[in-house]
Design an enzyme around this catalytic site. Structure first.
Site, PDB file in Angstrom:
ATOM      1  N   TYR A   1       0.810  -1.218   0.000  1.00 24.16           N
ATOM      2  CA  TYR A   1       0.000   0.000   0.000  1.00 24.16           C
ATOM      3  C   TYR A   1       0.848   1.275   0.000  1.00 24.16           C
ATOM      4  O   TYR A   1       0.310   2.374  -0.039  1.00 24.16           O
ATOM      5  CB  TYR A   1      -0.908   0.033   1.235  1.00 24.16           C
ATOM      6  CG  TYR A   1      -2.164  -0.796   1.098  1.00 24.16           C
ATOM      7  CD1 TYR A   1      -2.104  -2.182   1.032  1.00 24.16           C
ATOM      8  CD2 TYR A   1      -3.413  -0.190   1.042  1.00 24.16           C
ATOM      9  CE1 TYR A   1      -3.260  -2.939   0.919  1.00 24.16           C
ATOM     10  CE2 TYR A   1      -4.573  -0.941   0.933  1.00 24.16           C
ATOM     11  CZ  TYR A   1      -4.495  -2.314   0.874  1.00 24.16           C
ATOM     12  OH  TYR A   1      -5.638  -3.060   0.759  1.00 24.16           O
TER      13      TYR A   1
ATOM     14  N   LYS B   1       4.107 -14.824   3.926  1.00 19.80           N
ATOM     15  CA  LYS B   1       4.327 -15.647   2.731  1.00 19.80           C
ATOM     16  C   LYS B   1       5.836 -15.724   2.481  1.00 19.80           C
ATOM     17  O   LYS B   1       6.320 -15.481   1.362  1.00 19.80           O
ATOM     18  CB  LYS B   1       3.554 -15.019   1.550  1.00 19.80           C
ATOM     19  CG  LYS B   1       3.409 -15.911   0.350  1.00 19.80           C
ATOM     20  CD  LYS B   1       2.572 -17.159   0.569  1.00 19.80           C
ATOM     21  CE  LYS B   1       2.683 -18.087  -0.617  1.00 19.80           C
ATOM     22  NZ  LYS B   1       2.127 -19.439  -0.341  1.00 19.80           N
TER      23      LYS B   1
ATOM     24  N   ASP C   1      -1.828 -18.443   2.897  1.00 18.21           N
ATOM     25  CA  ASP C   1      -2.819 -19.309   2.234  1.00 18.21           C
ATOM     26  C   ASP C   1      -3.382 -20.331   3.219  1.00 18.21           C
ATOM     27  O   ASP C   1      -4.596 -20.581   3.265  1.00 18.21           O
ATOM     28  CB  ASP C   1      -2.220 -19.978   0.982  1.00 18.21           C
ATOM     29  CG  ASP C   1      -0.836 -20.571   1.193  1.00 18.21           C
ATOM     30  OD1 ASP C   1      -0.240 -20.376   2.275  1.00 18.21           O
ATOM     31  OD2 ASP C   1      -0.333 -21.255   0.264  1.00 18.21           O
TER      32      ASP C   1
ATOM     33  N   ASP D   1     -11.736  -9.323   5.469  1.00 23.53           N
ATOM     34  CA  ASP D   1     -13.027  -9.535   4.797  1.00 23.53           C
ATOM     35  C   ASP D   1     -13.481 -10.974   5.011  1.00 23.53           C
ATOM     36  O   ASP D   1     -14.671 -11.238   5.224  1.00 23.53           O
ATOM     37  CB  ASP D   1     -12.945  -9.219   3.294  1.00 23.53           C
ATOM     38  CG  ASP D   1     -13.297  -7.759   2.983  1.00 23.53           C
ATOM     39  OD1 ASP D   1     -13.087  -6.905   3.877  1.00 23.53           O
ATOM     40  OD2 ASP D   1     -13.777  -7.475   1.869  1.00 23.53           O
TER      41      ASP D   1
END
Ligand code: IPM
Ligand code: MN
Length: 352
Positions: free
Chosen positions: A139, A189, A222, A250
């Site tokens: 971001y 990750k 994941d 979310d």
């Protein structure tokens, strides 16, 4: 101590003004329980203002908020009439970055089993706090286009991870775990993003040593997404980078009642911080009086926690539990009430 707490209100676009009106109703109801009076100042930043005079975040606004306000109650930004939502990015990301609100705190808490699509899961199974890094990562806005709009175009967004930025969000997560079930899980990750998330892993191992009574674990993101669906009870405090936090929260909302229930805080401890429902401007619901005000009201509750108003915050918490129990809710969570009726029911219960 301040004689009053100054709170800026940015209702914004779409359903923003409707849900903020309900949060203000609830604030009015709990007024007698405040230790320090709150003074509200309204700001008209949003699509209308932008379309009128081109203003997104006015110059001097950051300094004004930082120096003269303790908190910001924020509705939502987003409007189809504004190309690429530049106003929303400028204002919301402008405030997150400009005020250095490095903690995006997003509780994922199931209030009743009827709100979750996960079979057999109870409220005790879905109760986690997500600490999303909020000032860097993908971001950061570092990057650009080369040969834009040609068939040779190259587009780059750099993933910025600083040792200081990573360390401070990890520490915030560990500190929060003390008051809870004392477990911190980092979602990263590092198996693919070896440089950036290698830094997260090394910093995590180091920071964890300072909190020996907190159980520290890590999952690749994941797997973390899968586990949030398969076995959310594994998680207490979940800490992650900006983009993964956006996605996982979310998902968190989806397993705990949907975006209508999801509150958040953009926080720099001890400084002016911003509290907002996660749902955004939801233009298709705007003006119909049907959107769920609970996310905004629960964000007000977080704002009061930030101000040290624990009694007022507890009143709101109990009032939300009450309307859930009595099904005094909007349609998205199985009720029949309008936005304003639901807000009034919460305000009444908070007063009692
Ligand atoms: C959120 C939103 C924002 C984000 C958008 C509007 C830039 O999705 O608050 O989660 O990605 O952070
Ligand atoms: Mn999001």
């Amino acid at each position: 101590m301040n004689k009053t707490n100054q709170v800026a209100v940015i209702a914004g676009d779409g359903v923003g003004p409707e849900v903020i009106a309900e949060a203000k109703k609830v604030l009015q109801a709990i007024k007698p329980t405040l230790k320090t009076p709150i003074e509200l100042s309204e700001f008209d930043w949003g699509a209308e203002r932008f379309l009128r005079d081109g203003t997104t975040l006015p110059s001097g606004a950051l300094e004004d908020l930082r120096d003269s306000f303790q908190a910001i109650l924020f509705g939502a930004l987003g409007d189809k009439r504004v190309p690429e939502q530049i106003h929303a990015r400028d204002i919301l990301l402008g405030l997150r970055f400009g005020l250095d609100l490095y903690i995006n705190l997003r509780p994922v808490k199931l209030l009743d089993e009827r709100f979750t699509p996960l079979k057999g899961k109870q409220p005790a199974d879905i109760d986690l706090l997500v600490f999303r890094e909020n000032t860097e990562g993908l971001y950061a806005g570092v990057g650009g286009n080369f040969k834009k709009n040609s068939s040779d175009e190259i587009a780059i967004n750099e993933d910025i991870n600083t040792r200081k930025g990573v360390e401070r969000i990890l520490r915030a997560a560990f500190v929060a775990a003390y008051g809870r079930r004392k477990k911190v899980c980092m979602a990263d990750k590092a198996n693919a993003l070896t440089y950036a998330h290698g830094l997260w892993q090394r910093t995590f191992a180091e920071v964890a040593r300072d909190y020996p009574t907190v159980e520290a674990s890590h999952l690749y993101v994941d797997v973390a997404a899968m586990e949030m669906v398969r076995a959310p009870e594994r998680f207490d405090v979940l800490v992650t980078c900006n983009l993964f936090g956006d996605i996982l929260t979310d998902l968190g909302a989806a397993i705990s009642g949907g975006l209508g229930m999801a509150a958040s805080g953009n926080i720099f401890p001890g400084r002016c911080s911003l509290f907002e429902p996660v749902h955004g401007s939801a233009p298709d619901l705007a003006g119909k009086g049907i959107c769920n005000p609970i996310a905004a009201i629960a964000s007000l509750k977080m704002l009061l926690d930030h101000l040290g108003e624990s009694s007022a915050s507890a009143h709101i918490g109990r009032a939300i539990e009450h309307v859930v129990k009595k099904n005094l809710l909007t349609a998205d969570v199985g009720g029949k009430l309008s936005t304003s009726q639901c807000g009034s029911a919460i305000a009444d219960a908070a007063q009692a």
